[in-house]
Design an enzyme around this catalytic site. Structure first.
Site, PDB file in Angstrom:
ATOM      1  N   ARG A 175      -0.796  48.379  24.222  1.00 21.91           N
ATOM      2  CA  ARG A 175      -0.248  47.129  24.758  1.00 21.91           C
ATOM      3  C   ARG A 175       1.272  47.068  24.672  1.00 21.91           C
ATOM      4  O   ARG A 175       1.893  46.209  25.299  1.00 21.91           O
ATOM      5  CB  ARG A 175      -0.863  45.939  24.034  1.00 21.91           C
ATOM      6  N   GLN A 229      -4.692  61.813  11.600  1.00 21.99           N
ATOM      7  CA  GLN A 229      -6.018  61.383  12.051  1.00 21.99           C
ATOM      8  C   GLN A 229      -6.162  61.791  13.515  1.00 21.99           C
ATOM      9  O   GLN A 229      -5.598  61.169  14.400  1.00 21.99           O
ATOM     10  CB  GLN A 229      -6.186  59.868  11.905  1.00 21.99           C
ATOM     11  N   GLY A 256     -11.326  54.965  14.098  1.00 21.62           N
ATOM     12  CA  GLY A 256     -11.465  53.741  13.321  1.00 21.62           C
ATOM     13  C   GLY A 256     -10.719  53.786  12.006  1.00 21.62           C
ATOM     14  O   GLY A 256     -10.249  54.838  11.539  1.00 21.62           O
ATOM     15  N   ASP A 277       2.074  48.574  11.191  1.00 21.55           N
ATOM     16  CA  ASP A 277       2.570  47.653  12.220  1.00 21.55           C
ATOM     17  C   ASP A 277       2.613  46.210  11.725  1.00 21.55           C
ATOM     18  O   ASP A 277       2.705  45.275  12.517  1.00 21.55           O
ATOM     19  CB  ASP A 277       1.712  47.752  13.491  1.00 21.55           C
ATOM     20  N   ASN A 328       1.473  44.039  18.339  1.00 24.23           N
ATOM     21  CA  ASN A 328       0.659  44.764  19.302  1.00 24.23           C
ATOM     22  C   ASN A 328       1.229  44.743  20.705  1.00 24.23           C
ATOM     23  O   ASN A 328       0.713  45.422  21.593  1.00 24.23           O
ATOM     24  CB  ASN A 328      -0.759  44.185  19.337  1.00 24.23           C
ATOM     25  N   ARG A 387      36.707  51.365  15.267  1.00 24.35           N
ATOM     26  CA  ARG A 387      35.745  52.461  15.271  1.00 24.35           C
ATOM     27  C   ARG A 387      35.711  53.146  13.906  1.00 24.35           C
ATOM     28  O   ARG A 387      36.444  52.764  12.994  1.00 24.35           O
ATOM     29  CB  ARG A 387      36.092  53.426  16.405  1.00 24.35           C
ATOM     30  N   ASN A 421      55.425  47.281  14.141  1.00 23.43           N
ATOM     31  CA  ASN A 421      55.071  46.539  15.355  1.00 23.43           C
ATOM     32  C   ASN A 421      54.791  47.561  16.454  1.00 23.43           C
ATOM     33  O   ASN A 421      55.684  48.328  16.842  1.00 23.43           O
ATOM     34  CB  ASN A 421      56.193  45.604  15.776  1.00 23.43           C
ATOM     35  N   ASN A 470      46.097  61.848  20.637  1.00 20.11           N
ATOM     36  CA  ASN A 470      45.689  62.605  19.454  1.00 20.11           C
ATOM     37  C   ASN A 470      44.848  63.843  19.751  1.00 20.11           C
ATOM     38  O   ASN A 470      44.555  64.617  18.844  1.00 20.11           O
ATOM     39  CB  ASN A 470      44.915  61.690  18.495  1.00 20.11           C
TER      40      ASN A 470
END
Length: 459
Positions: A15, A73, A78, A102, A224, A334, A378, A387
């Site tokens: 879903r 699994q 199940g 979940d 879900n 950054r 300044n 750079n």
């Protein structure tokens, strides 16, 4: 006594309508499964066994926790079948706690209470009463005693009217769990092995079945679908917002506030609307964050103002801003940006891997990369540090009290001595001595009587 934790994370999550395994979808910046693993790790488990299936390799590569191991699994038959895969990895005695990958917001306190309710000798179920119990296994009681869990698809109309449901989480004596797992059968509507069938086995063996409840429904809400994920995100963010406001943070609107990591705030912090905090963020006393800012992996000093639409992303290196600084609006810091006290970074200024000492200013339309900037500098509009030479990065050093005029290019590696002045429009490729004026631009020409070209008219 050993504590093993088994986390169910094998489902496909059809879903979700996504190629990404369901447990890797993110809530508050971390995968659903990682939330559960962090809770499990806080319990001091001897082993954390995560059961994978759909997208197993992707899931196993994406998460981490102490004492973590995986079992697969294949195919998925199940919940009982899933735990059968983990059984050989469990300690011979002790307690096994079963959680869902979940269901991300289970609190450590609730999980611990469930383990204590088990006490190494009882089957303890985490249950809750829901107004709408559709899809959940119903708790069938005989008086106060739990007698069975009936899956929704197998429940009678009378059983579907029961509001107390099983959340998918339980704590079980490990020796008993192994015994009961070996007895599971798949004679049900889905042809699957239900873990919930061990409740009837416990009753038959005279093992007490007890129930514990979470403090809040949000702890047991699973994901879900994208809609459920978004709803849970807002519930979680509201909880975080209230927690910060209770600690004294002023949020302009708690409904427009997102923490996708860890946010630590001092006293008298103010945060405007639509701000996102990712990774590790620390805001010291009296920090003000304007609207629509994104801040990731950063430390902001006391009294600093971050104006609206500022983006600070420290990534792995981090970014730091000193006290009483002014940043933005529309500024970008950054990784490796280290700003001292009273630094000003204005609109459309980008700083990367650079240090700016106290009182330095770059107020608009500028770039500082791989630079060391002294006090009270300044830095003019439109100026940049060049750079990168196409192969390697080089550093620019700007001494204290330097004035860099507008629209300058500082071609690294280059050093500007203390008190130097760079004339506007200059391209600087050589070091400038302290106290000197450097001008490097083409000579201006003036042509008297010059006439602009005129567009020719078509005949």
């Amino acid at each position: 006594m050993a504590l093993d934790i088994v986390i169910m994370a094998a489902g496909k999550g059809t879903r979700m309508k996504s190629s990404l395994p369901k447990v890797l979808h993110k809530l508050a910046g971390r995968s659903l499964l990682q939330h559960v693993l962090e809770t499990a790790a806080s319990l001091g488990a001897d082993r954390i066994i995560t059961i994978t299936g759909h997208g197993a390799e992707q899931v196993e590569a994406a998460v981490q926790a102490p004492h973590l191991q995986f079992v697969r699994q294949m195919p998925q038959l199940g919940t009982g079948h899933a735990v059968q895969q983990a059984a050989p990895s469990l300690h011979a005695d002790g307690t096994t706690l079963i959680l869902n990958g979940d269901v991300p917001l289970i609190r450590a306190e609730t999980a611990r209470a469930l383990v204590e309710a088990c006490g190494g000798e009882r089957l303890a179920l985490l249950t809750i009463e829901l107004a709408d119990a559709t899809g959940y296994g119903r708790i069938v009681r005989d008086g106060e005693a739990v007698r069975a869990i009936v899956e929704h698809k197998d429940a009678t109309p009378a059983q579907r009217a029961i509001r107390e449901v099983y959340t998918g989480m339980m704590a079980v004596p490990t020796a008993r769990l192994r015994q009961w797992l070996a007895q599971l059968r798949c004679d049900n509507a889905q042809g699957e092995y239900y873990l919930t069938d061990i409740v009837a086995m416990a009753v038959a063996d005279g093992v007490p079945v007890v129930a514990a409840q979470p403090a809040a429904e949000v702890e047991v809400l699973g994901v879900n679908s994208p809609v459920q994920l978004a709803e849970l995100e807002r519930l979680h963010q509201r909880t975080l917002a209230v927690r910060h406001m209770d600690a004294g943070v002023r949020l302009a609107d708690p409904a427009r506030f997102d923490v996708r990591g860890t946010l630590t705030c001092g006293a008298d912090v103010e945060i405007d609307v639509n701000c996102v905090f990712e990774g590790e963020v620390t805001l010291a006393d009296n920090v003000r964050i304007g609207a629509n800012c994104v801040i990731r992996n950063a430390r902001i000093g006391a009294g600093t103002v971050i104006h609206p639409f500022t983006h600070i992303d420290g990534e792995a290196l981090g970014a730091t801003v000193g006290e009483r600084a002014l940043i933005g609006p529309f500024a970008r810091l950054r990784p490796g940006a280290e700003l001292g006290d009273e630094v000003h970074i204005g609109n459309f200024v980008e700083v990367k891997n650079s240090t700016l000492a106290r009182g330095a200013k770059a107020n608009h339309l500028a770039y500082l990369g791989d630079a060391t900037v002294g006090e009270r500098v300044n830095y003019g509009a439109g100026s940049i540090t060049a750079n990168y030479d196409g192969a390697n990065k080089h550093r620019t050093t700007i001494g204290a009290d330097v004035h860099v005029g507008s629209n300058c290019v500082l071609v690294a590696p280059v050093t500007l001595g203390n008190g130097a002045t760079i004339g506007g429009g200059s391209t600087i490729t050589k070091d400038v001595p302290a106290g000197s004026l450097a001008v490097a631009r083409g000579k201006q020409m003036v042509l008297d009587g010059w006439t602009r070209p005129v567009k020719q008219k078509k005949a």
